[in-house]
Scaffold this motif. Structure first.
Motif, PDB file in Angstrom:
ATOM      1  N   ARG A 159      23.160  49.799  31.093  1.00 25.99           N
ATOM      2  CA  ARG A 159      22.117  50.408  30.269  1.00 25.99           C
ATOM      3  C   ARG A 159      21.635  49.466  29.176  1.00 25.99           C
ATOM      4  NH1 ARG A 159      24.532  56.270  28.791  1.00 25.99           N
ATOM      5  NH2 ARG A 159      26.416  55.026  28.566  1.00 25.99           N
ATOM      6  N   GLU A 160      22.549  48.717  28.577  1.00 32.89           N
ATOM      7  CA  GLU A 160      22.193  47.882  27.427  1.00 32.89           C
ATOM      8  C   GLU A 160      21.420  46.620  27.824  1.00 32.89           C
ATOM      9  OE1 GLU A 160      25.564  50.463  26.581  1.00 32.89           O
ATOM     10  OE2 GLU A 160      25.156  49.033  28.175  1.00 32.89           O
ATOM     11  N   ASP A 161      21.653  46.115  29.015  1.00 26.98           N
ATOM     12  CA  ASP A 161      20.998  44.875  29.457  1.00 26.98           C
ATOM     13  C   ASP A 161      20.854  44.918  30.974  1.00 26.98           C
ATOM     14  OD1 ASP A 161      20.112  42.357  30.081  1.00 26.98           O
ATOM     15  OD2 ASP A 161      21.670  41.280  28.990  1.00 26.98           O
ATOM     16  N   PRO A 162      19.663  45.243  31.488  1.00 24.98           N
ATOM     17  CA  PRO A 162      19.485  45.346  32.940  1.00 24.98           C
ATOM     18  C   PRO A 162      19.614  44.015  33.679  1.00 24.98           C
ATOM     19  CG  PRO A 162      17.377  45.585  31.813  1.00 24.98           C
ATOM     20  CD  PRO A 162      18.440  45.570  30.754  1.00 24.98           C
ATOM     21  N   THR A 163      19.644  42.883  32.944  1.00 21.58           N
ATOM     22  CA  THR A 163      19.813  41.590  33.607  1.00 21.58           C
ATOM     23  C   THR A 163      21.275  41.185  33.717  1.00 21.58           C
ATOM     24  OG1 THR A 163      19.679  40.286  31.574  1.00 21.58           O
ATOM     25  CG2 THR A 163      17.597  40.858  32.642  1.00 21.58           C
ATOM     26  N   ALA A 164      22.186  41.910  33.052  1.00 22.10           N
ATOM     27  CA  ALA A 164      23.609  41.552  33.075  1.00 22.10           C
ATOM     28  C   ALA A 164      24.227  41.915  34.423  1.00 22.10           C
ATOM     29  CB  ALA A 164      24.348  42.274  31.951  1.00 22.10           C
ATOM     30  N   VAL A 165      25.137  41.066  34.886  1.00 15.61           N
ATOM     31  CA  VAL A 165      25.819  41.279  36.171  1.00 15.61           C
ATOM     32  C   VAL A 165      27.294  40.951  36.017  1.00 15.61           C
ATOM     33  CG1 VAL A 165      25.959  40.649  38.615  1.00 15.61           C
ATOM     34  CG2 VAL A 165      23.735  40.648  37.467  1.00 15.61           C
ATOM     35  N   LEU A 166      28.148  41.831  36.522  1.00 13.33           N
ATOM     36  CA  LEU A 166      29.593  41.601  36.567  1.00 13.33           C
ATOM     37  C   LEU A 166      30.035  41.595  38.025  1.00 13.33           C
ATOM     38  CD1 LEU A 166      32.412  41.489  35.085  1.00 13.33           C
ATOM     39  CD2 LEU A 166      32.470  43.975  35.429  1.00 13.33           C
ATOM     40  N   GLU A 167      30.770  40.561  38.430  1.00 10.15           N
ATOM     41  CA  GLU A 167      31.274  40.450  39.807  1.00 10.15           C
ATOM     42  C   GLU A 167      32.742  40.040  39.738  1.00 10.15           C
ATOM     43  OE1 GLU A 167      30.608  40.071  44.183  1.00 10.15           O
ATOM     44  OE2 GLU A 167      29.257  40.806  42.624  1.00 10.15           O
ATOM     45  N   VAL A 168      33.625  40.806  40.389  1.00 11.02           N
ATOM     46  CA  VAL A 168      35.067  40.561  40.340  1.00 11.02           C
ATOM     47  C   VAL A 168      35.634  40.614  41.752  1.00 11.02           C
ATOM     48  CG1 VAL A 168      37.270  41.301  39.371  1.00 11.02           C
ATOM     49  CG2 VAL A 168      35.161  41.691  38.087  1.00 11.02           C
ATOM     50  N   HIS A 169      36.507  39.660  42.060  1.00 10.32           N
ATOM     51  CA  HIS A 169      37.230  39.653  43.337  1.00 10.32           C
ATOM     52  C   HIS A 169      38.706  39.419  43.047  1.00 10.32           C
ATOM     53  CE1 HIS A 169      33.603  39.385  45.837  1.00 10.32           C
ATOM     54  NE2 HIS A 169      33.119  38.674  44.834  1.00 10.32           N
ATOM     55  N   SER A 170      39.561  40.131  43.771  1.00  7.44           N
ATOM     56  CA  SER A 170      40.995  39.952  43.610  1.00  7.44           C
ATOM     57  C   SER A 170      41.648  40.046  44.986  1.00  7.44           C
ATOM     58  CB  SER A 170      41.574  41.029  42.686  1.00  7.44           C
ATOM     59  OG  SER A 170      42.963  40.847  42.513  1.00  7.44           O
ATOM     60  N   GLN A 171      42.633  39.201  45.229  1.00 12.04           N
ATOM     61  CA  GLN A 171      43.346  39.278  46.498  1.00 12.04           C
ATOM     62  C   GLN A 171      44.776  38.762  46.350  1.00 12.04           C
ATOM     63  OE1 GLN A 171      41.908  36.727  49.668  1.00 12.04           O
ATOM     64  NE2 GLN A 171      40.872  35.411  48.205  1.00 12.04           N
ATOM     65  N   ARG A 172      45.616  39.374  47.139  1.00  9.15           N
ATOM     66  CA  ARG A 172      47.026  38.966  47.194  1.00  9.15           C
ATOM     67  C   ARG A 172      47.307  38.513  48.606  1.00  9.15           C
ATOM     68  NH1 ARG A 172      51.444  41.878  48.424  1.00  9.15           N
ATOM     69  NH2 ARG A 172      50.330  43.853  48.211  1.00  9.15           N
ATOM     70  N   LEU A 173      47.728  37.260  48.745  1.00  5.08           N
ATOM     71  CA  LEU A 173      47.997  36.681  50.051  1.00  5.08           C
ATOM     72  C   LEU A 173      49.449  36.906  50.441  1.00  5.08           C
ATOM     73  CD1 LEU A 173      46.051  33.329  49.648  1.00  5.08           C
ATOM     74  CD2 LEU A 173      45.232  35.492  50.599  1.00  5.08           C
ATOM     75  N   GLY A 174      49.721  36.739  51.715  1.00  4.92           N
ATOM     76  CA  GLY A 174      51.081  36.885  52.208  1.00  4.92           C
ATOM     77  C   GLY A 174      51.221  38.084  53.119  1.00  4.92           C
ATOM     78  N   ARG A 175      52.365  38.151  53.811  1.00  7.15           N
ATOM     79  CA  ARG A 175      52.637  39.231  54.746  1.00  7.15           C
ATOM     80  C   ARG A 175      54.075  39.687  54.599  1.00  7.15           C
ATOM     81  NH1 ARG A 175      48.147  41.298  57.682  1.00  7.15           N
ATOM     82  NH2 ARG A 175      46.558  39.785  57.158  1.00  7.15           N
ATOM     83  N   GLY A 176      54.308  40.951  54.855  1.00  8.45           N
ATOM     84  CA  GLY A 176      55.663  41.478  54.842  1.00  8.45           C
ATOM     85  C   GLY A 176      56.298  41.350  53.475  1.00  8.45           C
ATOM     86  N   ARG A 177      57.511  40.838  53.456  1.00 11.37           N
ATOM     87  CA  ARG A 177      58.245  40.722  52.201  1.00 11.37           C
ATOM     88  C   ARG A 177      57.838  39.512  51.380  1.00 11.37           C
ATOM     89  NH1 ARG A 177      64.409  42.100  54.247  1.00 11.37           N
ATOM     90  NH2 ARG A 177      63.943  44.179  55.065  1.00 11.37           N
ATOM     91  N   ILE A 178      57.099  38.593  51.979  1.00 11.05           N
ATOM     92  CA  ILE A 178      56.696  37.377  51.286  1.00 11.05           C
ATOM     93  C   ILE A 178      55.227  37.496  50.911  1.00 11.05           C
ATOM     94  CG2 ILE A 178      56.455  34.879  51.424  1.00 11.05           C
ATOM     95  CD1 ILE A 178      58.659  34.906  53.549  1.00 11.05           C
ATOM     96  N   LEU A 203      24.927  36.906  31.655  1.00 16.01           N
ATOM     97  CA  LEU A 203      24.292  37.508  30.479  1.00 16.01           C
ATOM     98  C   LEU A 203      23.047  36.698  30.137  1.00 16.01           C
ATOM     99  CD1 LEU A 203      27.323  38.230  28.105  1.00 16.01           C
ATOM    100  CD2 LEU A 203      25.930  39.911  29.302  1.00 16.01           C
ATOM    101  N   GLY A 204      21.896  37.186  30.535  1.00 15.43           N
ATOM    102  CA  GLY A 204      20.664  36.438  30.299  1.00 15.43           C
ATOM    103  C   GLY A 204      20.720  35.084  30.983  1.00 15.43           C
ATOM    104  N   ASN A 205      20.589  34.009  30.201  1.00 14.65           N
ATOM    105  CA  ASN A 205      20.661  32.652  30.758  1.00 14.65           C
ATOM    106  C   ASN A 205      22.073  32.094  30.783  1.00 14.65           C
ATOM    107  OD1 ASN A 205      17.856  32.516  31.153  1.00 14.65           O
ATOM    108  ND2 ASN A 205      17.521  31.883  29.024  1.00 14.65           N
ATOM    109  N   GLU A 206      23.042  32.845  30.254  1.00 17.11           N
ATOM    110  CA  GLU A 206      24.427  32.387  30.213  1.00 17.11           C
ATOM    111  C   GLU A 206      25.200  32.912  31.426  1.00 17.11           C
ATOM    112  OE1 GLU A 206      25.896  30.391  28.009  1.00 17.11           O
ATOM    113  OE2 GLU A 206      24.133  30.156  26.738  1.00 17.11           O
ATOM    114  N   VAL A 207      26.057  32.061  31.987  1.00 11.48           N
ATOM    115  CA  VAL A 207      26.923  32.445  33.096  1.00 11.48           C
ATOM    116  C   VAL A 207      28.350  32.066  32.723  1.00 11.48           C
ATOM    117  CG1 VAL A 207      27.458  32.184  35.537  1.00 11.48           C
ATOM    118  CG2 VAL A 207      25.079  32.022  34.774  1.00 11.48           C
TER     119      VAL A 207
END
Length: 198
Positions: free
Chosen positions: A52-71, A83-87
């Protein structure tokens, strides 16, 4: 591997649902792709470009945990804030200790600390606003993805000019029903009752 060529774009057109037609004009959206040879042990994704405060603002998040089983390795999270011209990017391996994310049913909590910016955020929704889908890994093992497209978001931002300066409050970014997130892994979340049928 994750590629987000268009983290903040506008969409126009028509969506047809049975006999219903929805007209959209200049609605915020994104284009992001994630791919690999198999699913990670667990993953999360969050996005918002409808603040609402800034229609040009964008947030993008990725998270991952690698491995299989007990490891398995600790979860690795990347974050980008436009944020505007800042990244502000938290994507390099050495930045891993500077960013944390916590994914639970209906809630994502974020914290990132950089040389010029500090970010704390939360995305949340009701369990009834999540839908669960089942995917199969190439080896046939099922994975469960829990997704919402109508989450609320609140991001608090502090900035500073240099390492010796104190952080000062920049402001808040909020979105009501315009944020998206998903989390997945080998076990279904019992709190999510909406299930996508084939």
């Amino acid at each position: 591997k994750v590629l987000a060529p268009n983290p903040g774009v506008q969409f126009s057109g028509e969506v047809h649902l049975d006999e219903r037609m929805l007209q959209i004009d200049g609605e915020p959206g994104c284009q992001t792709h994630a791919w690999g040879r198999r699913y990670p042990a667990a993953w999360g994704w969050a996005h918002c470009n409808a603040f609402r405060e800034d229609p040009t603002a964008v947030l993008e998040v990725h998270s991952q945990r690698l491995g299989r089983g007990r490891i398995s390795a600790p979860a690795l999270t990347t974050l980008s804030l436009y944020l505007g011209n800042e990244v502000y990017q938290f994507r390099e391996p050495w930045m891993a200790p500077l960013i944390r994310s916590d994914w639970h049913a209906g809630r994502v909590a974020l914290h990132a600390l950089g040389t010029r910016i500090k970010i704390e955020g939360e995305l949340r929704c009701r369990p009834g606003d999540l839908v669960r889908s089942t995917f199969n890994d190439p080896d046939g093992k099922p994975f469960f993805c829990h997704n919402t497209e109508v989450a609320e978001a609140r991001v608090t931002i502090w900035t500073r000019r240099g390492l010796l300066d104190r952080f000062r409050m920049w402001g808040h970014l909020t979105s009501r029903g315009g944020a998206h997130f998903e989390y997945g892994g080998p076990a279904p979340d019992s709190n999510v009752t909406w299930i996508q049928r084939e």
